[in-house]
Design a protein around this motif. Structure first.
Motif, short mmCIF file in Angstrom:
data_model
loop_
_atom_site.label_atom_id
_atom_site.label_comp_id
_atom_site.label_asym_id
_atom_site.label_seq_id
_atom_site.Cartn_x
_atom_site.Cartn_y
_atom_site.Cartn_z
N TYR A 99 0.84 -1.20 0.00
CA TYR A 99 0.00 0.00 0.00
C TYR A 99 0.88 1.25 0.00
O TYR A 99 0.65 2.20 -0.76
N ILE A 100 1.91 1.24 0.85
CA ILE A 100 2.84 2.37 0.89
C ILE A 100 3.62 2.47 -0.42
O ILE A 100 3.77 3.55 -0.99
N TYR A 101 4.09 1.33 -0.89
CA TYR A 101 4.85 1.30 -2.15
C TYR A 101 3.99 1.82 -3.31
O TYR A 101 4.46 2.62 -4.14
N GLY A 102 2.74 1.41 -3.35
CA GLY A 102 1.85 1.81 -4.44
C GLY A 102 1.47 3.27 -4.41
O GLY A 102 1.00 3.81 -5.42
N TYR A 103 1.67 3.91 -3.28
CA TYR A 103 1.40 5.35 -3.21
C TYR A 103 2.52 6.14 -3.90
O TYR A 103 2.27 7.18 -4.51
N TYR A 104 3.74 5.61 -3.84
CA TYR A 104 4.89 6.33 -4.39
C TYR A 104 5.37 5.77 -5.73
O TYR A 104 5.99 6.51 -6.52
N GLN A 105 5.09 4.49 -5.99
CA GLN A 105 5.67 3.85 -7.17
C GLN A 105 4.60 3.13 -7.99
O GLN A 105 3.46 2.98 -7.55
N TYR A 106 5.02 2.68 -9.16
CA TYR A 106 4.17 1.89 -10.05
C TYR A 106 4.85 0.54 -10.30
O TYR A 106 6.08 0.46 -10.37
N ALA A 107 4.04 -0.50 -10.40
CA ALA A 107 4.56 -1.81 -10.77
C ALA A 107 3.44 -2.57 -11.47
O ALA A 107 2.26 -2.38 -11.18
N PHE A 108 3.84 -3.44 -12.40
CA PHE A 108 2.87 -4.21 -13.15
C PHE A 108 3.43 -5.61 -13.37
O PHE A 108 4.60 -5.76 -13.71
N PRO A 109 2.59 -6.65 -13.14
CA PRO A 109 1.18 -6.60 -12.77
C PRO A 109 0.99 -6.55 -11.26
O PRO A 109 1.94 -6.76 -10.51
N GLY A 110 -0.22 -6.28 -10.87
CA GLY A 110 -0.63 -6.45 -9.49
C GLY A 110 -0.78 -5.21 -8.65
O GLY A 110 -1.78 -5.05 -7.95
#
Length: 356
Positions: A99-110
């Motif tokens: 959740y914290i990572y997804g606030y600052y970064q992007y990754a695919f998939p998932g």
């Protein structure tokens, strides 16, 4: 009282290793889901997806194989305590991390990218699996754990009823959907979505146990292998013809998963008495859950290192998804690199609560 632990089964460890590699291949062949359907690379991606589609199903089968007789080793409270520490706690910890990572970064998939941040947003995203969509596995396996005490009683005294539950689940979740899709009936499904009957994963959980217990005769097993491989061929033909034939679409991968499971189990029997192979496979298998948790970070990292591309700019990232290195080489690299990393981390005592 807790009884002595079951000895490990070589074929279970082998299947775990095959399954986690299959997950890596599926997640680096995502062009199958986002590419132009008529392009060759997308067709190749779809074929790859079909080949490795049973990967997570095999995890569920292994879980059922090892857990449905838990009463022979431990009581129910101890069973739930172990599941809590081994699965539920890491699930929560890594959900917070992503959740914290997804606030600052992007990754695919998932990984979902969040534009807001806070406890309420986290709770809503966590409940709705909108933090790391690849964690859907945890939601399903926890539900199966909750049902395990009921299934465990059937496993001990009523295997025929247990098999019946699995067959009904397959019919209601897979056969019904195939008929509905093929005939374009658009039938009402609300009456078939009852818990423990229409879940599309219960049959995997139960069949893993029944296969381990040699419930099926050799003749029946051979029939399941033939039928499973036949459905696999049909799905490959469907991929190669780009869904041109309605009868070939929406065929369940469950028969194929059962066929692969039986084939690997039989092949593994040839090596189970080897002095070194089972020990090596046990170590490799112990890294599977850690690989499942960490691999989205490594996919994002390798894509940036090799291609200087990020999922933040998806139009340009599409070129990465089409690249053969990303599709074929990356899963091998990730597996080779993550295995020693996770084995090293597991030597730290508290890491068993984070990377079980």
């Amino acid at each position: 009282m807790t009884k002595k632990k079951n000895s490990r089964l070589f074929y279970i460890d082998l299947l775990n290793c095959i399954a986690i590699f299959g997950v890596l291949v599926q997640h680096t062949a995502q062009i199958a889901h986002v590419g132009v359907s008529t392009q060759t690379i997308t067709i190749i991606g779809n074929v790859i997806q079909t080949i490795f589609l049973p990967a997570v199903g095999i995890f569920f089968m292994n879980s059922g194989a090892m857990l449905l007789n838990y009463r022979e080793r431990q009581n129910t409270s101890h069973f739930f305590k172990r599941r809590l520490l081994r699965v539920a706690l890491p699930f929560l910890i890594w959900s917070i991390f992503y959740y914290i990572y997804g606030y600052y970064q992007y990754a695919f998939p998932g990984i979902f990218h969040h534009t807001t941040f806070g406890l309420r947003d986290f709770t809503e995203a966590f409940v709705d699996n909108k933090i790391n969509s690849l964690f859907w596995f945890f939601y399903i396996i926890i539900q199966l754990y909750v049902a395990t005490p009921v299934f465990a009683i059937l496993a001990k005294k009523h295997k025929d009823i247990l098999c019946y539950v699995a067959v009904i689940a397959f019919i209601s979740a897979d056969v019904y959907s195939y008929i509905d899709h093929t005939l374009h009936l658009n039938l009402m499904k609300s009456m078939l979505t009852q818990p423990l009957l229409a879940s599309s994963w219960i049959q995997y959980f139960i069949f893993g146990y029944l296969i381990k217990e040699d419930y099926f005769s050799r003749k029946v097993e051979n029939g399941m292998i033939i039928f499973g491989m036949f459905t696999f061929i049909l799905n490959i033909v469907n991929d190669l013809t780009i869904n041109s034939y309605n009868l070939l679409q929406n065929i369940s991968d469950f028969p194929y998963a059962v066929a692969i499971y039986l084939i690997i189990k039989r092949c593994a029997d040839r090596y189970k008495n080897n002095e070194h192979v089972p020990i090596l496979m046990e170590k490799l298998a112990s890294t599977s859950l850690g690989i499942y948790i960490l691999h989205p970070l490594f996919i994002a990292g390798f894509d940036w290192l090799f291609f200087s591309r990020s999922a933040a700019h998806f139009d340009s990232y599409m070129q990465v998804l089409k690249n053969p290195v990303h599709i074929f080489v990356l899963p091998i690299l990730i597996y080779i690199i993550l295995v020693p990393i996770i084995l090293s981390l597991k030597r730290i005592s508290f890491m068993k609560y984070i990377l079980p």
